[in-house]
Scaffold this motif. Structure first.
Motif, short mmCIF file in Angstrom:
data_model
loop_
_atom_site.label_atom_id
_atom_site.label_comp_id
_atom_site.label_asym_id
_atom_site.label_seq_id
_atom_site.Cartn_x
_atom_site.Cartn_y
_atom_site.Cartn_z
N ASP A 301 -39.65 3.43 12.51
CA ASP A 301 -40.34 4.14 13.58
C ASP A 301 -39.44 4.46 14.77
OD1 ASP A 301 -42.56 4.01 12.04
OD2 ASP A 301 -43.53 2.41 13.19
N ASP A 302 -38.19 3.91 14.77
CA ASP A 302 -37.26 4.20 15.86
C ASP A 302 -36.34 5.37 15.54
OD1 ASP A 302 -38.31 2.18 17.36
OD2 ASP A 302 -36.87 0.68 16.67
N ILE A 303 -36.44 5.93 14.34
CA ILE A 303 -35.59 7.06 13.94
C ILE A 303 -36.39 8.34 14.11
CG2 ILE A 303 -34.29 8.11 12.06
CD1 ILE A 303 -33.91 5.30 10.90
N SER A 313 -34.65 10.91 5.18
CA SER A 313 -33.96 9.84 4.43
C SER A 313 -32.55 9.65 4.96
CB SER A 313 -33.92 10.17 2.93
OG SER A 313 -33.09 11.31 2.70
N ILE A 314 -31.99 8.45 4.64
CA ILE A 314 -30.56 8.19 4.85
C ILE A 314 -30.02 7.57 3.57
CG2 ILE A 314 -30.72 7.87 7.35
CD1 ILE A 314 -30.71 4.87 6.91
N THR A 315 -28.74 7.81 3.28
CA THR A 315 -28.08 7.26 2.07
C THR A 315 -26.98 6.33 2.53
OG1 THR A 315 -28.56 9.27 0.84
CG2 THR A 315 -26.91 7.80 -0.09
N ILE A 316 -26.91 5.11 1.91
CA ILE A 316 -25.90 4.12 2.30
C ILE A 316 -25.08 3.73 1.08
CG2 ILE A 316 -27.29 3.22 4.20
CD1 ILE A 316 -28.07 0.88 2.42
N ALA A 317 -23.83 3.31 1.35
CA ALA A 317 -22.93 2.78 0.32
C ALA A 317 -22.55 1.36 0.72
CB ALA A 317 -21.69 3.66 0.19
N THR A 333 -35.88 5.99 2.35
CA THR A 333 -36.81 7.00 2.87
C THR A 333 -37.27 6.62 4.27
OG1 THR A 333 -37.60 7.54 0.65
CG2 THR A 333 -39.04 8.14 2.50
N ILE A 334 -37.21 7.57 5.16
CA ILE A 334 -37.76 7.41 6.51
C ILE A 334 -39.12 8.11 6.51
CG2 ILE A 334 -37.39 7.72 8.98
CD1 ILE A 334 -35.29 5.99 7.52
N THR A 335 -40.20 7.30 6.43
CA THR A 335 -41.54 7.88 6.30
C THR A 335 -41.94 8.62 7.58
OG1 THR A 335 -42.52 5.82 7.06
CG2 THR A 335 -42.30 6.11 4.69
#
Length: 954
Positions: A301-303, A313-317, A333-335
């Motif tokens: 909720d802070d994004i 969404s964001i993708t991480i490695a 996923t950023i709902t």
């Protein structure tokens, strides 16, 4: 042979029988046997038959149990016998056939012998098989089911060859756990599977032993170049299975579980994003940003999203401590969500200033109401701060408090009346904040009370405290505060001779209602407060003197001490004047007939009553005719006509006073509680009692309503007269006429002739036995007569025995009740009698009217007390339609006070009322004209002058 049954039975019970399976009959030597019982009765039979039944055998112990039955010809007796038999093997048993055993039993009774023989089968022995491994497979066993083998044997005794089926157990599965296997996994176990492969089920094994559990839904796992399963996320633990197939060809699978622990992640790096607000993410979540772990990523909720209603969404490695990227990436996923901010919205600036707004550790809005008594209603408003939020902006002209989460600092946005159209409202909820502030004590009053307690010490009394509170004031910020408004004392428990305690209650100076503090103070005996006081007070009335006593006593409540050494003084209150009496100086008796100075008058009362008296009217040659009128001017008589000579005037035309009837007019005192005091009106023109009560209002008039002359016998004559009063011009009076019927003679000669012919009684009056007017007959019924004739058609109001009655068809109309109209006058009637003793309100046809001495008084105006309440009366009727303030003017006998009226009744109300567009202070139903100051009304403070509210001051 003779045999006693009792003896035979005793012997039989002790006998043991031989083995046998067949029943046999044994007989004696054929002689006659006589059976006796107890030596008294003897029965002789031809023979005794004994039957043996083998019931059990025990060949090991050579024992057979028999049942023996015999009969003596009249009854049967059965006895169980047990005895060792003589056993002889007749035929030996073989492998395939039973043998025969012969059992012989003999019993002797009184030199008579019975013998029984039977045979018992000896069981066959069966074959004795040799060792053999020769067999044929009838049904082969499988992994899960048993089989059947058929073995061939040769008997070692008889040499016979035979076969026997033997069950063979299931073989069980055969897995080579050191051989080939295939990797399978569940997609949920962090292993990449071939989703197109067929899902299988397998039994789970551990260390080569089935665990009793199974698993389903396994699919072929994809493998790396080294043949190992592909782990979806190496940072997480993974599970896969080595799957073996049963070598027996049944197709059942065995699975051996393998768990791969998670690789150690040293840090993560954002390698991509989608659907986020680029203007706000660059500073904290852009591609290439490194975090120690996923837990350090910003909350969902802070994004801020590019669109609050669409997921991003964001993708991480993942990287290990050597900076080597671990297998796979993760898409988070950023709902969809709003960038919510909670604020409190108030309806007024005073409400906003009264409250403190914060967010607690859970993000909940906390509104604290610092008032000690006011409840504040506010709206908890959730707003979206995202730049690209698609919500429609709303305008507000209210007052917000917006808490800052990091510092809990309250930043206040004073919107006042300026529209703020930047809010994008997600949701609203109306809430209330209860008062939680501390009450405020009037400090000056508390300090002064403490100083008084200290200075007075043991001389402190309840009155000292009460006096201080009633007189004390203090000024705070230019506003004066009266102690009495904020300090209350409990009831006084001390007396003149004993002390007590008092509870002082301090009312909050803010809300002016709730208790802010209390304290208990000891007070001491106050001593007597001696004064001369009035006791035994009795009001004077128009009928009797009043009076009172004066004593020297303590005037404190509930004391009652009287100093008896001081003599009691008694005083008399002179009788009050009747309502038809100018003064009491003349000392008149109640009937007012002493002839003193002119103290009585007919001018003070508004109602004049008429009265008729006498028994006959003797005319002069038929002078009187129907509708003719006689006034007092026609009469010059000055002699007392009848007993009780007050006010009577003769109205007959005969010169003989005894041959006429008389009339008089009078008024009644309206305040007498007993028989009303009368004042008779003496017409001056009659020359009667000329020194007193001479009429100043009018004169008496008598009208002939009906007349009938006597018959040839001088009987049957009657005349009906109505006396009324003619009021002088300019004077208003209510007149109550009187109607009566009398015997009538056209002349004195007719009367004399009737007198001379009357022989019915001892009286010299010819009409002594003649019924006239209302008469009680012997049957107990009151009837109205005219010259001895029942007047069945007569209807009217007549006098009888000092009362007035309604007559209908010659009888008292007992159905007449309430207000009844006759001759233009409304009478208050009960069971046919006018209630002349009643003065007050009565109900008629849904309305209320004022009745005086039984007659509707249309001259009555003002307040009338009835059943403990006061009612507004005009022209004799209660004004139920009147609502508001009304002044009881002294011109109509009032006190000039203004009364609060509702539906015609004075209301015992205290408060603010509106009248004629203005507001007034009413106390106990009366306008408080002594009220000068301020008053609280409808949340505001107003100036008050003589009980009326003027300008608002606060």
């Amino acid at each position: 042979m003779k045999l006693k049954r009792t003896k035979f039975a005793a012997l039989a019970l002790t006998a043991l029988m031989a083995v046998g399976a067949t029943s046999l009959v044994a007989s004696a030597d054929g002689t006659t046997v006589a059976a006796t019982t107890s030596g008294t009765n003897t029965t002789t039979v031809a023979s005794v038959a004994v039957t043996f039944y083998a019931t059990s055998t025990d060949l090991t112990n050579d024992m057979v149990t028999y049942t023996v039955s015999y009969t003596d010809g009249t009854d049967d007796l059965t006895v169980n016998l047990e005895h060792a038999a003589t056993l002889t093997t007749t035929t030996a048993a073989t492998c395939t056939a039973d043998g025969v055993l012969t059992a012989t039993y003999k019993v002797t009774l009184d030199s008579n012998t019975w013998t029984a023989t039977t045979t018992v089968a000896i069981p066959k022995t069966g074959h004795t098989k040799n060792d053999s491994d020769v067999y044929e497979v009838k049904t082969a066993p499988t992994c899960t089911t048993s089989g059947v083998y058929v073995y061939t044997y040769t008997c070692t005794v008889c040499g016979s060859v035979y076969t026997q089926e033997v069950e063979v157990p299931a073989t069980g599965h055969d897995y080579d756990f050191s051989g080939d296997y295939t990797y399978y996994a569940l997609s949920s176990d962090n292993v990449t599977v071939d989703s197109s492969s067929t899902a299988i089920s397998a039994n789970i094994y551990a260390s080569g032993v089935a665990t009793g559990s199974s698993i389903s839904g396994l699919q072929v796992a994809k493998t790396n170049s080294d043949g190992s399963p592909v782990i979806t996320d190496t940072t997480q633990a993974a599970t896969y299975y080595k799957v073996y197939t049963c070598a027996n060809g049944c197709g059942v699978k065995a699975a051996v579980e393998v768990t791969i622990p998670a690789s150690t992640v040293s840090y993560i790096v954002i390698v991509g994003e989608s659907g986020l607000n680029d203007a706000t993410i660059t500073s904290y979540i852009k591609a290439g940003t490194k975090f120690e772990s996923e837990s350090q990523l910003p909350d969902n909720d802070d994004i801020e999203l590019a669109n609050c209603t669409v997921d991003g969404s964001i993708t991480i490695a993942y990287y290990d401590s050597n900076g080597v990227a671990l297998q796979g990436t993760k898409k988070i996923t950023i709902t969809a969500h709003h960038m919510e901010q909670k604020v409190a919205v108030f309806s007024s600036q005073s409400d906003m200033n009264m409250c403190t707004v914060k967010l607690d550790s859970s993000g909940n809005l906390v509104v604290t109401n610092n008032s000690c008594y006011l409840t504040v209603t506010y709206v908890e408003q959730v707003e979206c701060t995202a730049a690209n939020c698609p919500l429609t902006t709303t305008c507000s002209a209210k007052y917000e408090k917006d808490p800052n989460v990091s510092t809990n600092y309250i930043s206040v946005d004073y919107l006042n009346s300026v529209d703020n159209c930047s809010d994008k409202v997600v949701s609203t909820e109306t809430k209330t904040a209860a008062p939680s502030g501390s009450h405020s004590v009037l400090g000056a009053a508390k300090d002064d009370i403490a100083a008084l307690v200290k200075s007075e010490g043991t001389d402190l009394t309840y009155e000292d405290l009460s006096s201080l509170i009633s007189k004390g004031t203090t000024t705070i910020s230019g506003t004066e505060y009266a102690y009495a408004d904020y300090v209350k004392l409990s009831a006084d428990t001390s007396t003149c001779t004993t002390g007590g305690t008092v509870t002082v209650t301090y009312i909050c100076t803010i809300d002016k209602v709730n208790t802010a503090a209390t304290e208990t103070i000891t007070v001491y005996a106050k001593g007597h407060d001696m004064k001369y006081i009035v006791t035994n007070y009795v009001d004077a009335t128009c009928e009797a003197d009043g009076g009172y006593d004066v004593v020297y006593a303590c005037v404190r409540d509930n004391c009652g001490y009287v100093d008896t050494s001081v003599a009691t003084q008694s005083y008399t209150l002179a009788r009050l004047a009747h309502t038809n009496e100018l003064s009491t100086s003349g000392g008149h008796p109640v009937n007012g007939s002493d002839g003193d100075s002119n103290d009585y008058t007919d001018t003070l009362n508004q109602k004049i009553y008429l009265e008729l008296s006498g028994s006959k009217v003797v005319d002069i040659n038929g002078y009187l005719t129907k509708d003719s009128t006689i006034t007092i001017a026609d009469v010059t008589d000055s002699t007392s006509p009848v007993t009780g000579n007050d006010g009577w005037v003769r109205i007959g035309v005969s010169t003989d006073d005894t041959l006429a009837v008389y009339a008089r007019a009078y008024t009644l005192c309206t305040t007498c509680t007993g028989t009303p005091h009368r004042v008779y009106i003496t017409p001056a023109s009659a020359g009667y009692d000329s020194g007193e009560n001479e009429s100043t209002t009018g004169s008496i008039k008598v009208t002939v309503d009906a007349i009938n002359k006597q018959d040839s016998d001088g009987a049957g004559g009657y005349v009906t007269l109505t006396a009324t009063y003619v009021v002088n011009s300019g004077i208003t009076k209510t007149v109550v006429p009187a109607t009566s019927t009398f015997a009538y003679y056209t002349s004195e000669s007719a009367y004399t002739a009737r007198l001379q012919s009357n022989t019915t009684g001892t009286s010299t009056d010819p009409d002594a036995d003649v019924k006239n007017g209302l008469t009680l007959d012997s049957d107990g019924v009151y009837r109205y007569y005219l010259s001895d004739v029942f007047a069945s058609s007569f209807t009217g109001v007549v006098s009888y025995d000092g009362g007035l009655f309604f007559i209908a068809d010659g009888l008292v109309d007992t159905s007449a009740s309430g207000l009844c109209l006759y001759g233009g006058v409304w009478y208050y009637v009960s069971l046919g009698q006018v209630q002349t003793q009643y003065t007050g309100l009565v109900q008629y046809d849904g309305a209320w009217f004022f009745v005086s001495s039984g007659i509707l008084d249309t001259t009555k105006n003002g307040l009338v007390t009835y059943d403990g309440a006061q009612f507004l009366v005009a022209a004799g009727q209660v004004l139920t339609s009147y609502n508001g303030l009304w002044q009881y003017s002294s011109t109509i006998g009032g006190d000039d006070n203004w009364y609060f009226i509702a539906a015609g009744q004075v209301v015992d109300y205290s408060g603010i009322v509106m009248y004629d567009g203005a507001f007034f202070v009413v106390v106990d139903g009366v306008l408080d004209t002594s009220n000068n100051g301020t008053v609280e009304y409808d949340g505001a403070t107003f100036n008050v002058v003589a009980g009326q509210l003027y300008d608002q001051v606060a």
